[in-house]
Design a protein around this motif. Structure first.
Motif, PDB file in Angstrom:
ATOM      1  N   SER A 256      21.826  15.697 -13.839  1.00 60.01           N
ATOM      2  CA  SER A 256      21.714  16.998 -13.178  1.00 60.01           C
ATOM      3  C   SER A 256      20.326  17.579 -13.415  1.00 60.01           C
ATOM      4  N   PHE A 257      19.852  18.391 -12.452  1.00 58.76           N
ATOM      5  CA  PHE A 257      18.555  19.046 -12.615  1.00 58.76           C
ATOM      6  C   PHE A 257      18.498  20.283 -11.739  1.00 58.76           C
ATOM      7  N   VAL A 258      17.502  21.127 -11.995  1.00 62.97           N
ATOM      8  CA  VAL A 258      17.268  22.335 -11.209  1.00 62.97           C
ATOM      9  C   VAL A 258      15.860  22.258 -10.637  1.00 62.97           C
ATOM     10  N   ALA A 259      15.712  22.653  -9.377  1.00 65.89           N
ATOM     11  CA  ALA A 259      14.402  22.666  -8.730  1.00 65.89           C
ATOM     12  C   ALA A 259      14.194  24.024  -8.063  1.00 65.89           C
ATOM     13  N   HIS A 260      12.934  24.442  -8.014  1.00 69.40           N
ATOM     14  CA  HIS A 260      12.562  25.677  -7.327  1.00 69.40           C
ATOM     15  C   HIS A 260      11.797  25.300  -6.064  1.00 69.40           C
TER      16      HIS A 260
ATOM     17  N   LEU B  82      10.107  20.655  -3.496  1.00 72.48           N
ATOM     18  CA  LEU B  82      10.880  20.972  -4.699  1.00 72.48           C
ATOM     19  C   LEU B  82       9.983  20.827  -5.918  1.00 72.48           C
ATOM     20  N   ASN B  83       9.969  21.859  -6.758  1.00 71.83           N
ATOM     21  CA  ASN B  83       9.155  21.869  -7.981  1.00 71.83           C
ATOM     22  C   ASN B  83      10.039  22.008  -9.204  1.00 71.83           C
ATOM     23  N   ASP B  84       9.528  21.535 -10.346  1.00 71.19           N
ATOM     24  CA  ASP B  84      10.238  21.771 -11.606  1.00 71.19           C
ATOM     25  C   ASP B  84       9.883  23.166 -12.129  1.00 71.19           C
ATOM     26  N   ALA B  85      10.388  23.512 -13.301  1.00 69.84           N
ATOM     27  CA  ALA B  85      10.184  24.851 -13.874  1.00 69.84           C
ATOM     28  C   ALA B  85       8.709  25.162 -14.132  1.00 69.84           C
ATOM     29  N   ASP B  86       7.877  24.124 -14.318  1.00 71.71           N
ATOM     30  CA  ASP B  86       6.451  24.320 -14.566  1.00 71.71           C
ATOM     31  C   ASP B  86       5.621  24.324 -13.279  1.00 71.71           C
ATOM     32  N   GLY B  87       6.295  24.211 -12.127  1.00 74.11           N
ATOM     33  CA  GLY B  87       5.582  24.212 -10.853  1.00 74.11           C
ATOM     34  C   GLY B  87       5.095  22.848 -10.411  1.00 74.11           C
ATOM     35  N   ASN B  88       5.490  21.784 -11.125  1.00 70.03           N
ATOM     36  CA  ASN B  88       5.090  20.428 -10.748  1.00 70.03           C
ATOM     37  C   ASN B  88       5.980  19.908  -9.626  1.00 70.03           C
ATOM     38  N   LEU B  89       5.382  19.225  -8.669  1.00 68.25           N
ATOM     39  CA  LEU B  89       6.125  18.628  -7.569  1.00 68.25           C
ATOM     40  C   LEU B  89       7.084  17.569  -8.103  1.00 68.25           C
ATOM     41  N   ILE B  90       8.377  17.708  -7.787  1.00 66.14           N
ATOM     42  CA  ILE B  90       9.340  16.672  -8.184  1.00 66.14           C
ATOM     43  C   ILE B  90       9.976  15.989  -6.983  1.00 66.14           C
ATOM     44  N   GLY B  91       9.778  16.522  -5.791  1.00 66.40           N
ATOM     45  CA  GLY B  91      10.347  15.860  -4.627  1.00 66.40           C
ATOM     46  C   GLY B  91      10.304  16.723  -3.387  1.00 66.40           C
ATOM     47  N   MET B  92      11.028  16.230  -2.383  1.00 61.07           N
ATOM     48  CA  MET B  92      11.124  16.911  -1.090  1.00 61.07           C
ATOM     49  C   MET B  92      12.580  16.944  -0.670  1.00 61.07           C
TER      50      MET B  92
ATOM     51  N   THR C 106       0.829  -1.201   0.000  1.00 58.84           N
ATOM     52  CA  THR C 106       0.000   0.000   0.000  1.00 58.84           C
ATOM     53  C   THR C 106       0.867   1.256   0.000  1.00 58.84           C
ATOM     54  N   THR C 107       1.931   1.249   0.791  1.00 59.96           N
ATOM     55  CA  THR C 107       2.827   2.406   0.842  1.00 59.96           C
ATOM     56  C   THR C 107       3.470   2.663  -0.499  1.00 59.96           C
ATOM     57  N   VAL C 108       3.959   1.628  -1.153  1.00 60.83           N
ATOM     58  CA  VAL C 108       4.584   1.780  -2.472  1.00 60.83           C
ATOM     59  C   VAL C 108       3.566   2.286  -3.482  1.00 60.83           C
ATOM     60  N   ALA C 109       2.378   1.737  -3.467  1.00 59.81           N
ATOM     61  CA  ALA C 109       1.351   2.176  -4.409  1.00 59.81           C
ATOM     62  C   ALA C 109       0.973   3.624  -4.160  1.00 59.81           C
ATOM     63  N   THR C 110       0.877   4.019  -2.897  1.00 58.57           N
ATOM     64  CA  THR C 110       0.537   5.402  -2.571  1.00 58.57           C
ATOM     65  C   THR C 110       1.631   6.343  -3.034  1.00 58.57           C
ATOM     66  N   THR C 111       2.900   5.992  -2.778  1.00 55.63           N
ATOM     67  CA  THR C 111       4.010   6.833  -3.206  1.00 55.63           C
ATOM     68  C   THR C 111       4.047   6.945  -4.719  1.00 55.63           C
ATOM     69  N   ALA C 112       3.855   5.864  -5.404  1.00 61.94           N
ATOM     70  CA  ALA C 112       3.891   5.880  -6.864  1.00 61.94           C
ATOM     71  C   ALA C 112       2.752   6.696  -7.439  1.00 61.94           C
ATOM     72  N   SER C 113       1.632   6.767  -6.730  1.00 61.94           N
ATOM     73  CA  SER C 113       0.485   7.497  -7.264  1.00 61.94           C
ATOM     74  C   SER C 113       0.467   8.962  -6.859  1.00 61.94           C
ATOM     75  N   MET C 114       1.500   9.431  -6.158  1.00 61.93           N
ATOM     76  CA  MET C 114       1.539  10.826  -5.737  1.00 61.93           C
ATOM     77  C   MET C 114       1.656  11.770  -6.919  1.00 61.93           C
ATOM     78  N   GLY C 115       2.086  11.264  -8.061  1.00 65.31           N
ATOM     79  CA  GLY C 115       2.180  12.102  -9.236  1.00 65.31           C
ATOM     80  C   GLY C 115       3.424  12.961  -9.279  1.00 65.31           C
ATOM     81  N   LEU C 116       4.505  12.516  -8.651  1.00 66.07           N
ATOM     82  CA  LEU C 116       5.742  13.280  -8.725  1.00 66.07           C
ATOM     83  C   LEU C 116       6.238  13.287 -10.159  1.00 66.07           C
ATOM     84  N   ALA C 117       6.522  14.465 -10.673  1.00 65.21           N
ATOM     85  CA  ALA C 117       7.181  14.542 -11.969  1.00 65.21           C
ATOM     86  C   ALA C 117       8.621  14.126 -11.730  1.00 65.21           C
ATOM     87  N   SER C 118       9.172  13.306 -12.571  1.00 62.38           N
ATOM     88  CA  SER C 118      10.529  12.820 -12.367  1.00 62.38           C
ATOM     89  C   SER C 118      11.536  13.928 -12.610  1.00 62.38           C
ATOM     90  N   ALA C 119      12.469  14.103 -11.671  1.00 67.79           N
ATOM     91  CA  ALA C 119      13.533  15.093 -11.848  1.00 67.79           C
ATOM     92  C   ALA C 119      14.442  14.668 -12.987  1.00 67.79           C
TER      93      ALA C 119
END
Length: 170
Positions: free
Chosen positions: A27-31, A61-71, A8-21
């Motif tokens: 390398s990547f940039v986050a706002h 942490l968000n990408d350039a479009d404001g999508n959540l990519i992480g914490m 359940t935890t894995v399924a919940t994490t996978a369904s959070m909709g994080l955009a992949s960094a």
């Protein structure tokens, strides 16, 4: 029951909709908007801010479009506190959790002179940059090394920042 909980935890994490960094180690940039940052002083001695206390926190942490990519999370040991309880130096560690792995980094702050006034409030001085060493990672970031450069933007009260991850992996 444990197996169901883990699934359940894995399924919940996978369904959070994080955009992949990054699809792989890259390398990547986050706002990180200041209003999506939390930081706390932990008074371990019970006598107000001082050496040996901890600063702990996290931020979105968000990408350039404001999508959540992480914490991003951190723990810092307060050192070099002056008579007014302002921390002039801190060391610690941080973790960045993205969809395809975790990045570990070391932290060291030295706030000489005027910059010290931002001690308890800022991840980095109100303007300028701080750079931290990447010391490892998991999954796509296994064997990670490189740097994270944090650029504070928006002045001393905003806490907005850009995080530039320059990373290579084994």
């Amino acid at each position: 029951m444990k197996r169901l909980l883990i699934t359940t935890t894995v399924a919940t994490t996978a369904s959070m909709g994080l955009a992949s960094a990054a699809a792989a180690c890259a390398s990547f940039v986050a706002h990180s908007p200041g209003e999506q940052r939390e930081a706390y002083h932990v008074d371990l001695t019970g006598d107000g801010p001082g050496d040996g206390d901890k600063l702990v926190g996290g931020r979105v942490l968000n990408d350039a479009d404001g999508n959540l990519i992480g914490m991003r999370y951190w723990v810092q040991d307060v050192q070099g506190t002056d008579a007014d309880g302002v921390s002039h130096a801190r060391v610690g560690s941080g973790v960045t959790v993205v969809d395809d792995g975790v990045i570990f980094n070391s932290l060291m702050f030295n706030f000489p002179g005027e910059a010290a006034g931002h001690g308890e409030k800022m991840l980095a001085p109100a303007s300028g940059t701080s750079t931290f060493d990447i010391i490892g990672g998991t999954k796509a970031y296994a064997g990670a090394r490189g740097t994270i450069t944090v650029e504070a933007v928006g002045g001393s009260n905003s806490n907005d920042a850009f995080f530039r991850y320059e990373v290579e992996c084994d």
